[in-house]
Design a protein around this motif. Structure first.
Motif, mmCIF file in Angstrom:
data_model
loop_
_atom_site.group_PDB
_atom_site.id
_atom_site.type_symbol
_atom_site.label_atom_id
_atom_site.label_comp_id
_atom_site.label_asym_id
_atom_site.label_seq_id
_atom_site.Cartn_x
_atom_site.Cartn_y
_atom_site.Cartn_z
ATOM 1 N N PHE A 1 0.818 -1.215 0.000
ATOM 2 C CA PHE A 1 0.000 0.000 0.000
ATOM 3 C C PHE A 1 0.852 1.266 0.000
ATOM 4 O O PHE A 1 0.528 2.248 -0.678
ATOM 5 N N SER A 2 1.947 1.259 0.771
ATOM 6 C CA SER A 2 2.745 2.477 0.886
ATOM 7 C C SER A 2 3.427 2.849 -0.431
ATOM 8 O O SER A 2 3.801 3.997 -0.639
ATOM 9 N N LYS A 3 3.574 1.901 -1.354
ATOM 10 C CA LYS A 3 4.182 2.202 -2.648
ATOM 11 C C LYS A 3 3.360 3.220 -3.429
ATOM 12 O O LYS A 3 3.901 3.949 -4.271
ATOM 13 N N ALA B 1 5.020 -6.077 11.931
ATOM 14 C CA ALA B 1 3.914 -5.633 11.084
ATOM 15 C C ALA B 1 4.190 -4.250 10.511
ATOM 16 O O ALA B 1 3.956 -3.993 9.321
ATOM 17 N N MET B 2 4.684 -3.351 11.322
ATOM 18 C CA MET B 2 4.999 -2.004 10.855
ATOM 19 C C MET B 2 6.079 -2.033 9.778
ATOM 20 O O MET B 2 5.999 -1.323 8.763
ATOM 21 N N GLU B 3 7.087 -2.865 9.985
ATOM 22 C CA GLU B 3 8.177 -2.946 9.006
ATOM 23 C C GLU B 3 7.665 -3.405 7.641
ATOM 24 O O GLU B 3 8.017 -2.838 6.606
ATOM 25 N N LEU B 4 6.812 -4.409 7.636
ATOM 26 C CA LEU B 4 6.274 -4.903 6.370
ATOM 27 C C LEU B 4 5.376 -3.862 5.706
ATOM 28 O O LEU B 4 5.395 -3.701 4.485
ATOM 29 N N ALA B 5 4.599 -3.158 6.518
ATOM 30 C CA ALA B 5 3.686 -2.158 5.961
ATOM 31 C C ALA B 5 4.440 -0.964 5.400
ATOM 32 O O ALA B 5 4.115 -0.457 4.321
ATOM 33 N N LEU B 6 5.440 -0.490 6.108
ATOM 34 C CA LEU B 6 6.145 0.708 5.688
ATOM 35 C C LEU B 6 7.136 0.451 4.562
ATOM 36 O O LEU B 6 7.345 1.310 3.700
ATOM 37 N N SER B 7 7.732 -0.725 4.539
ATOM 38 C CA SER B 7 8.730 -1.025 3.511
ATOM 39 C C SER B 7 8.107 -1.551 2.224
ATOM 40 O O SER B 7 8.703 -1.425 1.151
ATOM 41 N N SER B 8 6.929 -2.155 2.338
ATOM 42 C CA SER B 8 6.271 -2.800 1.191
ATOM 43 C C SER B 8 7.126 -3.894 0.562
ATOM 44 O O SER B 8 6.925 -4.261 -0.589
ATOM 45 N N ARG B 9 8.088 -4.396 1.321
ATOM 46 C CA ARG B 9 8.962 -5.415 0.738
ATOM 47 C C ARG B 9 8.188 -6.716 0.517
ATOM 48 O O ARG B 9 7.244 -7.029 1.237
ATOM 49 N N ALA B 10 8.598 -7.457 -0.480
ATOM 50 C CA ALA B 10 7.947 -8.711 -0.818
ATOM 51 C C ALA B 10 8.515 -9.851 0.024
ATOM 52 O O ALA B 10 9.719 -9.913 0.281
ATOM 53 N N LEU B 11 7.637 -10.729 0.452
ATOM 54 C CA LEU B 11 8.032 -11.936 1.157
ATOM 55 C C LEU B 11 7.873 -13.119 0.218
ATOM 56 O O LEU B 11 6.835 -13.264 -0.443
ATOM 57 N N SER B 12 8.858 -13.979 0.182
ATOM 58 C CA SER B 12 8.699 -15.224 -0.550
ATOM 59 C C SER B 12 7.754 -16.127 0.239
ATOM 60 O O SER B 12 7.477 -15.895 1.423
ATOM 61 N N ALA B 13 7.285 -17.185 -0.417
ATOM 62 C CA ALA B 13 6.407 -18.124 0.278
ATOM 63 C C ALA B 13 7.120 -18.755 1.468
ATOM 64 O O ALA B 13 6.530 -18.924 2.544
#
Length: 255
Positions: free
Chosen positions: A131-133, A155-167
């Motif tokens: 979303f942040s992108k 959770a904040m790190e994932l939301a703010l960075s928008s980085r992709a997680l592999s499976a």
């Protein structure tokens, strides 16, 4: 159904498939309404004991269709009117919902994944808050699930960075139940869905209700709910069959 969402019900398993592969199963207003209508139909279908949600092509769902600019100009209305009811229904519908994540799960697509009760992903799948992108904020229950499942900091790190997680990363973080080879996804999800569909439906539905309610309840409230649910389950013919099958050392044949 519509061209963008399909439904099939076979042997107690309702499979809902997003079908906009050319748009990576992005959710425009027509697709969201079709998905909501399909979920509503399945939720009240006594023949549907288990639900599978999946996508076609190389994406599970990449969230909002950004080409639908007018929907973003009315973002609060868009989210409140369709995304919220979809996330709410996935959580509250009586059946266990399996997310069969066949590819990209981005933005609201991540939200759909997290709203499922069980989540199995193809090895090539990836996950991103994203979303942040585009200078937006998480919706479709993403914030609710990520904070509870990962804690505030991650959770904040994932939301703010928008980085992709592999499976494999998502599995290690506890966001998935299982990762399988791409070519095995349909078979593995089918096996799990068939197993659940042949199980004790009332027991499964009450378990889902208790687990979904637990994060917002006190211990005393949760204990009271467990007692009420156990009373319902113990009075059901499935319990008698399960108890008898256990005594007779044979597989149970639930109604």
């Amino acid at each position: 159904m519509t061209d963008t969402v399909s439904l099939s019900v076979t042997a107690g398993v309702a499979t809902i498939t997003l079908r906009r592969p050319d748009r990576l199963n992005a959710l425009d207003v027509c697709t969201r309404h079709a998905l909501l209508d399909t979920l509503t139909e399945v939720a009240s279908d006594e023949d549907a004991r288990v639900v599978v949600l999946t996508g076609t092509g190389r994406a599970f769902c990449v969230g909002q269709d950004l080409a639908a600019v007018e929907e973003l100009e009315r973002a609060e209305e868009t989210v409140a009117g369709t995304y919220n009811p979809i996330a709410q229904l996935l959580s509250e519908m009586p059946q266990v919902v399996i997310g069969a994540v066949n590819g990209l799960a981005v933005g609201a697509g991540l939200g759909l994944t997290l709203a499922c009760d069980l989540r199995i992903a193809a090895r090539s799948a990836s996950f991103s808050c994203a979303f942040s992108k585009v200078a937006l904020v998480p919706d479709t229950s993403v914030s609710w699930h990520l904070v509870r499942e990962l804690g505030h900091a991650r959770a904040m790190e994932l939301a703010l960075s928008s980085r992709a997680l592999s499976a494999s990363e998502a599995l290690a973080m506890g966001l998935l139940n299982e990762v399988v080879a791409d070519e095995d996804l349909v078979l593995r999800v089918g096996e799990l869905a068939d197993t659940l569909a042949s199980g004790p439906a009332l027991s499964q539905r009450l378990t889902k209700r208790a687990f979904r309610s637990a994060p917002t309840m006190t211990l005393a409230e949760s204990l009271a709910l467990e007692a009420r649910h156990q009373g319902q389950a113990a009075r059901h013919p499935d319990h008698v069959e399960g108890r008898t099958a256990f005594t007779e050392k044979r597989p149970a044949r639930f109604s």
